[in-house]
Scaffold this motif. Structure first.
Motif, PDB file in Angstrom:
ATOM      1  N   SER A 139       0.793  -1.231   0.000  1.00  0.00           N
ATOM      2  CA  SER A 139       0.000   0.000   0.000  1.00  0.00           C
ATOM      3  C   SER A 139       0.823   1.276   0.000  1.00  0.00           C
ATOM      4  O   SER A 139       0.378   2.300  -0.501  1.00  0.00           O
TER       5      SER A 139
ATOM      6  N   LEU B  84      -5.293  -3.641   6.664  1.00  0.00           N
ATOM      7  CA  LEU B  84      -6.062  -4.889   6.624  1.00  0.00           C
ATOM      8  C   LEU B  84      -5.152  -5.898   5.952  1.00  0.00           C
ATOM      9  O   LEU B  84      -4.632  -5.633   4.855  1.00  0.00           O
ATOM     10  N   ALA B  85      -4.909  -7.030   6.581  1.00  0.00           N
ATOM     11  CA  ALA B  85      -3.999  -8.007   5.977  1.00  0.00           C
ATOM     12  C   ALA B  85      -4.463  -9.425   6.283  1.00  0.00           C
ATOM     13  O   ALA B  85      -4.818  -9.751   7.417  1.00  0.00           O
ATOM     14  N   VAL B  86      -4.450 -10.246   5.251  1.00  0.00           N
ATOM     15  CA  VAL B  86      -4.821 -11.649   5.400  1.00  0.00           C
ATOM     16  C   VAL B  86      -3.586 -12.486   5.094  1.00  0.00           C
ATOM     17  O   VAL B  86      -2.884 -12.236   4.099  1.00  0.00           O
TER      18      VAL B  86
ATOM     19  N   ARG C 231      -6.116 -16.467   2.096  1.00  0.00           N
ATOM     20  CA  ARG C 231      -6.815 -15.478   1.260  1.00  0.00           C
ATOM     21  C   ARG C 231      -7.945 -16.121   0.460  1.00  0.00           C
ATOM     22  O   ARG C 231      -7.979 -17.311   0.269  1.00  0.00           O
ATOM     23  N   ARG C 232      -8.839 -15.280  -0.019  1.00  0.00           N
ATOM     24  CA  ARG C 232     -10.016 -15.682  -0.825  1.00  0.00           C
ATOM     25  C   ARG C 232     -10.926 -16.631  -0.058  1.00  0.00           C
ATOM     26  O   ARG C 232     -11.566 -17.495  -0.616  1.00  0.00           O
ATOM     27  N   GLN C 233     -10.963 -16.477   1.261  1.00  0.00           N
ATOM     28  CA  GLN C 233     -11.904 -17.267   2.062  1.00  0.00           C
ATOM     29  C   GLN C 233     -12.911 -16.350   2.758  1.00  0.00           C
ATOM     30  O   GLN C 233     -13.603 -16.756   3.691  1.00  0.00           O
ATOM     31  N   GLY C 234     -12.910 -15.092   2.356  1.00  0.00           N
ATOM     32  CA  GLY C 234     -13.887 -14.153   2.928  1.00  0.00           C
ATOM     33  C   GLY C 234     -13.412 -13.430   4.181  1.00  0.00           C
ATOM     34  O   GLY C 234     -14.166 -12.655   4.776  1.00  0.00           O
TER      35      GLY C 234
ATOM     36  N   GLY D 269     -11.010 -11.105   4.611  1.00  0.00           N
ATOM     37  CA  GLY D 269     -10.834  -9.659   4.424  1.00  0.00           C
ATOM     38  C   GLY D 269     -12.170  -8.948   4.537  1.00  0.00           C
ATOM     39  O   GLY D 269     -12.315  -7.961   5.268  1.00  0.00           O
ATOM     40  N   ARG D 270     -13.156  -9.475   3.858  1.00  0.00           N
ATOM     41  CA  ARG D 270     -14.484  -8.867   3.875  1.00  0.00           C
ATOM     42  C   ARG D 270     -15.085  -8.915   5.286  1.00  0.00           C
ATOM     43  O   ARG D 270     -15.701  -7.959   5.760  1.00  0.00           O
TER      44      ARG D 270
ATOM     45  N   ASN E  86      -2.821  -2.254  -6.366  1.00  0.00           N
ATOM     46  CA  ASN E  86      -3.261  -3.364  -5.508  1.00  0.00           C
ATOM     47  C   ASN E  86      -4.666  -3.841  -5.930  1.00  0.00           C
ATOM     48  O   ASN E  86      -5.692  -3.452  -5.372  1.00  0.00           O
TER      49      ASN E  86
ATOM     50  N   ALA F 184      -6.254  -6.756  -5.712  1.00  0.00           N
ATOM     51  CA  ALA F 184      -7.063  -7.513  -4.748  1.00  0.00           C
ATOM     52  C   ALA F 184      -7.756  -6.558  -3.786  1.00  0.00           C
ATOM     53  O   ALA F 184      -8.964  -6.664  -3.535  1.00  0.00           O
TER      54      ALA F 184
ATOM     55  N   SER G 232     -10.546  -4.524  -5.483  1.00  0.00           N
ATOM     56  CA  SER G 232     -11.752  -5.341  -5.721  1.00  0.00           C
ATOM     57  C   SER G 232     -12.526  -5.531  -4.424  1.00  0.00           C
ATOM     58  O   SER G 232     -13.744  -5.379  -4.391  1.00  0.00           O
ATOM     59  N   LEU G 233     -11.786  -5.855  -3.374  1.00  0.00           N
ATOM     60  CA  LEU G 233     -12.443  -6.067  -2.083  1.00  0.00           C
ATOM     61  C   LEU G 233     -13.166  -4.798  -1.627  1.00  0.00           C
ATOM     62  O   LEU G 233     -14.344  -4.847  -1.249  1.00  0.00           O
ATOM     63  N   TYR G 234     -12.482  -3.670  -1.662  1.00  0.00           N
ATOM     64  CA  TYR G 234     -13.083  -2.433  -1.151  1.00  0.00           C
ATOM     65  C   TYR G 234     -14.266  -1.990  -2.002  1.00  0.00           C
ATOM     66  O   TYR G 234     -15.284  -1.546  -1.496  1.00  0.00           O
TER      67      TYR G 234
HETATM   68  C1  LIG Z   1      -6.575  -7.537  -0.076  1.00  0.00           C
HETATM   69  C2  LIG Z   1      -6.768  -8.672   0.925  1.00  0.00           C
HETATM   70  C3  LIG Z   1      -6.931  -8.059   2.323  1.00  0.00           C
HETATM   71  C4  LIG Z   1      -8.073  -9.434   0.560  1.00  0.00           C
HETATM   72  O1  LIG Z   1      -8.362 -10.360   1.597  1.00  0.00           O
HETATM   73  P1  LIG Z   1      -9.141 -11.738   1.312  1.00  0.00           P
HETATM   74  O2  LIG Z   1      -9.516 -12.329   2.612  1.00  0.00           O
HETATM   75  O3  LIG Z   1      -8.352 -12.582   0.390  1.00  0.00           O
HETATM   76  O4  LIG Z   1     -10.444 -11.208   0.554  1.00  0.00           O
HETATM   77  P2  LIG Z   1     -11.891 -11.894   0.576  1.00  0.00           P
HETATM   78  O5  LIG Z   1     -11.762 -13.377   0.487  1.00  0.00           O
HETATM   79  O6  LIG Z   1     -12.682 -11.344   1.702  1.00  0.00           O
HETATM   80  O7  LIG Z   1     -12.453 -11.365  -0.805  1.00  0.00           O
HETATM   81  C5  LIG Z   1     -13.676 -10.650  -0.930  1.00  0.00           C
HETATM   82  C6  LIG Z   1     -13.811 -10.185  -2.367  1.00  0.00           C
HETATM   83  O8  LIG Z   1     -12.741  -9.256  -2.699  1.00  0.00           O
HETATM   84  C7  LIG Z   1     -12.310  -9.480  -4.050  1.00  0.00           C
HETATM   85  N1  LIG Z   1     -10.933 -10.014  -4.074  1.00  0.00           N
HETATM   86  C8  LIG Z   1     -10.188 -10.420  -3.021  1.00  0.00           C
HETATM   87  N2  LIG Z   1      -8.955 -10.821  -3.437  1.00  0.00           N
HETATM   88  C9  LIG Z   1      -8.934 -10.664  -4.772  1.00  0.00           C
HETATM   89  C10 LIG Z   1      -7.941 -10.911  -5.779  1.00  0.00           C
HETATM   90  N3  LIG Z   1      -6.734 -11.412  -5.467  1.00  0.00           N
HETATM   91  N4  LIG Z   1      -8.255 -10.627  -7.062  1.00  0.00           N
HETATM   92  C11 LIG Z   1      -9.458 -10.128  -7.405  1.00  0.00           C
HETATM   93  N5  LIG Z   1     -10.463  -9.872  -6.487  1.00  0.00           N
HETATM   94  C12 LIG Z   1     -10.189 -10.142  -5.193  1.00  0.00           C
HETATM   95  C13 LIG Z   1     -13.292 -10.505  -4.633  1.00  0.00           C
HETATM   96  O9  LIG Z   1     -14.416  -9.799  -5.140  1.00  0.00           O
HETATM   97  C14 LIG Z   1     -13.663 -11.295  -3.384  1.00  0.00           C
HETATM   98  O10 LIG Z   1     -14.875 -11.987  -3.511  1.00  0.00           O
HETATM   99  P3  LIG Z   1     -14.862 -13.485  -4.145  1.00  0.00           P
HETATM  100  O11 LIG Z   1     -13.750 -14.264  -3.488  1.00  0.00           O
HETATM  101  O12 LIG Z   1     -16.239 -14.003  -3.821  1.00  0.00           O
HETATM  102  O13 LIG Z   1     -14.618 -13.293  -5.615  1.00  0.00           O
HETATM  103  C15 LIG Z   1      -5.618  -9.710   0.875  1.00  0.00           C
HETATM  104  O14 LIG Z   1      -5.366 -10.059  -0.475  1.00  0.00           O
HETATM  105  C16 LIG Z   1      -4.309  -9.198   1.484  1.00  0.00           C
HETATM  106  O15 LIG Z   1      -4.098  -9.308   2.684  1.00  0.00           O
HETATM  107  N6  LIG Z   1      -3.428  -8.620   0.665  1.00  0.00           N
HETATM  108  C17 LIG Z   1      -2.116  -8.123   1.138  1.00  0.00           C
HETATM  109  C18 LIG Z   1      -2.274  -6.937   2.053  1.00  0.00           C
HETATM  110  C19 LIG Z   1      -3.080  -5.838   1.403  1.00  0.00           C
HETATM  111  O16 LIG Z   1      -2.881  -5.508   0.229  1.00  0.00           O
HETATM  112  N7  LIG Z   1      -3.961  -5.235   2.193  1.00  0.00           N
HETATM  113  C20 LIG Z   1      -4.834  -4.175   1.724  1.00  0.00           C
HETATM  114  C21 LIG Z   1      -4.169  -2.848   1.726  1.00  0.00           C
HETATM  115  S1  LIG Z   1      -4.127  -2.095   3.339  1.00  0.00           S
END
Ligand SMILES: CC(C)(COP(=O)(O)OP(=O)(O)OC[C@H]1O[C@@H](n2cnc3c(N)ncnc32)[C@H](O)[C@@H]1OP(=O)(O)O)[C@@H](O)C(=O)NCCC(=O)NCCS
Length: 161
Positions: free
Chosen positions: A30, A94-96, A101-104, A106-107, A133, A135, A138-140
């Motif tokens: 970030s 926010l960090a997973v 990851r992709r298990q919900g 972050g959301r 970024n 991922a 998309s999440l936000y």
């Molecule tokens: C960004 C991050 C927090 C997402 O966490 P996550 O638990 O994997 O996300 P979720 O499983 O809750 O995903 C929810 C939705 O976000 C979107 N999303 C999440 N990761 C994605 C990816 N790699 N590519 C595209 N869309 C993505 C999707 O719409 C997803 O829904 P779906 O899985 O049903 O398609 C995680 O990838 C992470 O920790 N990244 C490194 C740290 C970071 O960049 N933090 C954010 C900046 S502060």
């Protein structure tokens, strides 16, 4: 069979090393400015900032893997808009964990932060993330966040201290 709902809890002191590691991964994604620091410099910086934010009411919420280790974390705090003074809830990091990851998660933590904010009457959330970024964007977006400002940086030699 229905999966057990994931519990969210406040972090505890023994989570500190793993949290610092996760924070380090997230801030690199970030805040490219931090990429110039060594890992230990970045870690010291994050730790100092964390201590300061704690004094302002900041806290870290976590989810845990079956063995008890932290699988995801969200560091946030109540704050005010720097100019309008409107109360906001600021998501610092926010960090997973990459293995979860992709298990919900972050959301889930994002929704939890929103609930924490609502409890104290705050309805506006703010966070920063890097344009590259995908991922995080998309999440936000999926969670309802909209791009509000674009940060511009002039990075001349003279600004590097
Ligand atoms: C960004 C991050 C927090 C997402 O966490 P996550 O638990 O994997 O996300 P979720 O499983 O809750 O995903 C929810 C939705 O976000 C979107 N999303 C999440 N990761 C994605 C990816 N790699 N590519 C595209 N869309 C993505 C999707 O719409 C997803 O829904 P779906 O899985 O049903 O398609 C995680 O990838 C992470 O920790 N990244 C490194 C740290 C970071 O960049 N933090 C954010 C900046 S502060």
């Amino acid at each position: 069979m229905t999966a057990e709902p994931v519990a969210i809890e406040d972090s505890i002191e023994s989570d500190r090393p793993v949290l610092l590691e996760l924070f380090g991964q997230a801030v690199r994604a970030s805040y490219p400015d931090l990429a110039r620091m060594t890992r230990s410099e970045a870690r010291d910086r994050i730790e100092a900032q964390w201590a300061w934010y704690r004094e302002q009411g900041g806290h870290v919420r976590v989810t845990r893997a079956p063995g008890g280790g932290v699988s995801a974390c969200c560091w946030s705090l109540p704050t005010h808009h720097p100019v309008t003074g409107v109360r906001e809830w600021f998501i610092v990091i926010l960090a997973v964990d990459p293995g979860h990851r992709r298990q919900g998660l972050g959301r889930l933590l994002l929704d939890d932060a929103r609930n924490e904010a609502r409890k104290v009457g705050i309805h506006r959330l703010r966070l920063f993330t890097h344009t590259a970024n995908v991922a995080a964007h998309s999440l936000y977006r999926e969670a309802g966040f909209e791009e509000a400002t674009v940060e511009l940086v002039l990075d001349g030699e003279e600004s590097r201290g």
